[in-house]
Design an enzyme around this catalytic site. Structure first.
Site, PDB file in Angstrom:
ATOM      1  CG  ASN A 284      -8.195 -15.844  -9.230  1.00  0.00           C
ATOM      2  OD1 ASN A 284      -8.258 -16.167  -8.040  1.00  0.00           O
ATOM      3  ND2 ASN A 284      -8.214 -14.584  -9.628  1.00  0.00           N
TER       4      ASN A 284
ATOM      5  NE  ARG B  44      -5.136 -13.171  -6.981  1.00  0.00           N
ATOM      6  CZ  ARG B  44      -6.141 -12.492  -6.457  1.00  0.00           C
ATOM      7  NH1 ARG B  44      -7.381 -12.912  -6.611  1.00  0.00           N
ATOM      8  NH2 ARG B  44      -5.901 -11.404  -5.766  1.00  0.00           N
TER       9      ARG B  44
ATOM     10  CG  HIS C 168      -4.207  -5.564  -5.824  1.00  0.00           C
ATOM     11  ND1 HIS C 168      -4.741  -4.494  -5.135  1.00  0.00           N
ATOM     12  CD2 HIS C 168      -5.238  -6.403  -6.074  1.00  0.00           C
ATOM     13  CE1 HIS C 168      -6.048  -4.686  -4.972  1.00  0.00           C
ATOM     14  NE2 HIS C 168      -6.367  -5.837  -5.517  1.00  0.00           N
TER      15      HIS C 168
ATOM     16  CG  LEU D  96      -8.234   2.980  -8.289  1.00  0.00           C
ATOM     17  CD1 LEU D  96      -8.715   4.336  -8.801  1.00  0.00           C
ATOM     18  CD2 LEU D  96      -7.992   3.034  -6.780  1.00  0.00           C
TER      19      LEU D  96
ATOM     20  NE  ARG E  58     -11.245  -6.124   0.814  1.00  0.00           N
ATOM     21  CZ  ARG E  58     -10.364  -6.514  -0.097  1.00  0.00           C
ATOM     22  NH1 ARG E  58      -9.083  -6.219   0.044  1.00  0.00           N
ATOM     23  NH2 ARG E  58     -10.748  -7.180  -1.150  1.00  0.00           N
TER      24      ARG E  58
ATOM     25  N   GLY F  73     -10.264   2.313 -12.117  1.00  0.00           N
ATOM     26  CA  GLY F  73      -9.117   3.033 -12.683  1.00  0.00           C
ATOM     27  C   GLY F  73      -9.172   3.130 -14.199  1.00  0.00           C
TER      28      GLY F  73
ATOM     29  CD  GLU G 237      -5.090  -8.851 -10.836  1.00  0.00           C
ATOM     30  OE1 GLU G 237      -6.241  -8.481 -11.119  1.00  0.00           O
ATOM     31  OE2 GLU G 237      -4.713  -9.055  -9.682  1.00  0.00           O
TER      32      GLU G 237
END
Ligand code: ADP
Length: 375
Positions: free
Chosen positions: A8, A65, A154, A183, A215, A306, A355
């Protein structure tokens, strides 16, 4: 051997994880690339360092990624020169994210010329959203000419979390309707119908949708022109503000949710309003996706906030028992896998995302499907 190296590559860091099956055998992070006193001069030095540190025996593939796959890439893809050129053409759509991924791909191909390399796109999972869910109501010819549409991001996380949620509920993913809420520093929600994305909150770029660390998420487009014409900000200044100095940071000066929560608990009304804004936006999307899906089996929270914030989960879903949505306080407090009461019509879940594992599995599957894999 079926080892997969997942890379990544960001603008100033490279995260890596080496998998043997689903087992992680090595992982790490090279940070502050190119910065004075940083860990590596450039991406090439960083990747060389990683390759030197890990045992590459039996390496079957490298999975990269890649944030933006545009309309071209609807699934993970084996990298060749054509793919590299296509990802490069997408740079204007993802100016912050695609260039570092390209340099990671470039260096990895140079250092490991005999190992297949696979690009796994954040956008690909959302290729199943129907046209009415990705089309902006602007001049159609302009939109077509310049690639202006919703892509969503995502995707690896939403795909993984939806599958894990179905496992948790003990139903096949093809039969589960799930709202996944990611999140982290970036944040997005996704409506997943039978394992396929049918709606998501990020748009043409990762700027849209939920309130994030730095953001803004959704804003009225007229705000941009107002700040330009009336406040005298240049477009670059507005873009910088919306990207780096908005969201929780814009509202409170602080993008780390733990700090904002502490300030709220200490009675700071600025922090309280920011958390209310943050949760209200998620709640609005949950409501929208209930309507998109018609029937929802589960709502799953993932990523830093989250997975760890009972405050955010609790406030977001408070008072929705008429919709079958309830949160059990004690389960919520301990971040239990299922935080709704037993027998609730909608399961509310906390599902840690992974991920890198998803990228490794998609890399393996892509290789197997191409016949290039040896096992
Ligand atoms: P990234 O998008 O960079 O992968 P993460 O998924 O790690 O980000 O999420 C980072 C966010 O998670 C930060 O805002 C951090 O404050 C928040 N976070 C981590 N732990 C907690 C916690 N215990 N309570 C509230 N927020 C948390």
């Amino acid at each position: 051997m079926t080892r997969i190296l997942v890379l990544n590559t960001g603008s100033s860091s490279v995260k890596y994880r080496l998998f043997d099956g689903t087992e992680t055998v090595a992982k790490g992070l090279v940070e502050r690339i190119g910065e004075p006193g940083g860990e590596a001069r450039d991406h090439e030095t960083a990747l060389q360092r990683i390759m030197d540190q890990i045992d590459l025996t039996g390496l079957a593939a490298v999975g990269h990624r890649v944030v933006h796959g545009g309309s071209e890439f609807t699934r993970a893809t084996i990298i060749d020169d054509t793919v590299v050129a296509a990802v490069a053409r997408l740079v204007p759509l993802a100016p912050l994210h695609n260039p570092p991924a390209l340099s990671g791909i470039d260096v990895a191909r140079k250092l490991l010329p005999d190992v297949p390399q696979v690009a796994v796109f954040d956008t690909a999972f959302h290729a199943t959203i129907p046209p009415e869910g990705v089309t902006y109501a602007i001049d159609a010819a302009l939109a077509q000419r310049w690639g202006v549409r919703r892509y969503g991001f995502h995707g690896t996380s939403h795909a993984y979390v939806a599958r894990r949620t179905a496992e948790l509920l003990g139903v096949p993913v093809q039969q589960a309707n799930v709202i996944t809420v990611h999140l982290g520093n970036g944040a997005s929600a996704c409506a997943v119908q039978g394992g396929r994305s049918v709606a998501t909150s990020m748009g043409m770029s990762p700027q849209g949708g939920l309130v994030m660390g730095t953001r803004s998420g959704d804003i009225d487009p007229a705000i941009v022109f107002h700040l330009h014409r009336v406040a005298g900000l240049s477009f670059d200044e507005v873009e910088n503000m919306l990207t780096r100095d908005a969201g929780m940071r814009g509202l409170t000066g602080e993008n780390d949710m733990r700090v904002v929560e502490q300030r709220m608990e200490d009675g700071d009304p600025v922090a309280t309003l920011a958390i209310d804004v943050y949760c209200r936006r998620i709640r609005e999307y949950v409501g929208a996706y209930l309507a998109v899906l018609g029937r929802v089996d589960a709502i799953s929270f993932t990523a830093g906030v989250g997975e760890h914030s009972p405050i955010v989960r609790g406030r977001t879903l408070a008072g929705l028992s008429a919709l079958g949505i309830e949160v059990d306080t004690e389960r919520n407090e301990r971040n239990a896998p299922v935080i709704s009461p037993d027998g609730a019509p909608v399961a509310v879940c906390v599902v840690p995302t992974d991920e890198e594992l998803e990228i490794a599995e998609q890399t393996r599957a892509t290789l197997a499907a191409s016949g290039a894999g040896r096992g």
